[in-house]
Design a protein around this motif. Structure first.
Motif: not given
Length: 381
Positions: A22-27, A67-76, A358-368
């Motif tokens: 999941x890309x970083x900086x997504x709220x 905000x997502x950090x780009x690290x693996x996200x654990x959900x429970x 298709x649109x490789x990105x590490x950060x959300x706004x880069x993806x957008x």
């Protein structure tokens, strides 16, 4: 590459997932995810467990603040019903306590022989549709991101038994509002009454009933997926995800099962409309040669009746090695209505994964930025 694993058992402590990519900086709007979990639990014909659970997700890693950090996200998601089961789940069963009578149509028999634990309970705990709670949470996060990228996913119940709802534009907010207010997620008021009556009759008879769901994905740009290799085709990828949902037995893209159509009427004619390339029809369901063609991706998903029924049908006692009647495990009357919500979120994961391929990105706004630039230039080629 976007990927996830999930774990947990139906009556265990919790359902858990780890999502990577999941890309970083997504709220994140956690209320959106919890509302998707609530939608999954609602609907006419649900069993008594839905009165026990109130699913809410908690983030254990990969999110700072909102905000997502780009690290693996654990959900429970914690299972409230665990308190009623911990004495059963938390101990080694005695021989006479082990479940040895499989329900036809469920995973009981195959799991008993595949893993050889000697207790069908171990299979039940993982094959249960309770697993879709955490998959819905994963998908809801993906669905949130897709919405910010201009991609929307909606659904409705298409049929229940031999009754069919009207084909309507579910991107008309008034129409979709009516569908979401319906206890059986259909549009036609008379069909709604028919659906409810069918569920009531099945409940009285100790039966369950299947049906189908209509899914639509709007806003996927042309060019997602690939025909260059068989395992990169978008319709194949979506089929893989959809077929992994408990109870799903068949899939149709567009009007692929309409065998009365001929080539001249089935193939979607290409036109210019206000300077944009469009299709006159959408019989292919928005995908050609394994690649999105810019139209809505439309899918019908067919779901079998739930196998755990009160009505007696034949099975065997694996310990005594003789024929007997099936046993009943608490269940809903129909899985079709909640499945419509589950499927929205399941396909959200696969659509986001292919978008990010298709649109490789590490950060959300880069993806957008990447996807917006592509949308603005793709037809200029």
């Amino acid at each position: 590459m976007l990927r996830f694993l999930d774990a947990g058992e139906s009556h265990g402590k919790a359902m858990i997932s780890i999502i990577d990519g999941i890309p970083s900086n997504f709220n994140i709007d956690i209320d959106f995810i919890n509302n998707e979990l609530k939608r999954r639990q609602s609907g006419y014909g649900r069993g008594e467990r839905m009165n026990l659970e109130e699913d809410r997700v908690e983030f254990l890693s990969g999110v700072r603040g909102k905000n997502t950090t780009g690290n693996p996200i654990t959900m429970v998601i914690y299972n409230k019903d665990y308190e009623n089961w911990k004495e059963i789940i938390g101990k080694e069963p005695k021989s006479e306590e082990k479940i040895v009578v499989p329900r036809p149509g469920h995973g009981d028999l195959v799991g008993y022989f595949k893993y050889g634990t000697g207790d069908i309970r171990d299979t039940i705990e993982r094959t249960s549709a309770r697993e879709t709670s955490i998959r819905t949470a994963v998908g809801a996060l993906c669905k949130e991101i897709l919405k910010e990228l201009g991609i929307e996913i909606r659904s409705k119940v298409h049929s229940l038994g031999n009754l069919y709802d009207d084909a309507v534009d579910i991107y008309d907010d008034t129409i979709y509002g009516k569908i979401n207010k319906s206890p059986v997620r259909c549009y036609n008021a008379e069909v709604e009454k028919g659906f409810i009556k069918k569920i009531d009759i099945c409940k009285e008879q100790g039966e369950t009933i299947g049906g189908s769901v209509f899914l639509s994905i709007k806003g996927v740009p042309i060019g997602v997926g690939s025909y260059s290799q068989w395992d990169r085709k978008l319709d194949a990828i979506l089929s893989y995800g959809i077929m992994s949902v408990q109870g799903v037995k068949a899939i149709e893209f567009g009007n692929g099962l309409d065998l009365n159509l001929r080539g001249s009427t089935f193939n979607d004619e290409i036109i210019y409309e206000n300077g944009n390339i469009k299709r006159k029809t959408n019989n292919c369901g928005g995908i050609e040669a394994g690649v999105s063609n810019g139209e809505n991706i439309e899918i019908k998903v067919y779901i079998k009746p739930i196998p755990s029924i009160k009505k007696d049908i034949g099975t065997v006692d694996l310990r005594k090695k003789k024929e007997t009647s099936t046993r009943y495990e608490r269940s809903d009357v129909s899985a079709v209505i909640p499945a419509s919500i589950v499927l929205e979120n399941v396909v959200a994961f696969y659509i986001l994964r292919e978008i990010m391929n298709k649109f490789t990105a590490d950060e959300f706004f880069e993806l957008k930025r990447s996807i917006n630039y592509y949308r603005g230039t793709v037809y200029l080629r």
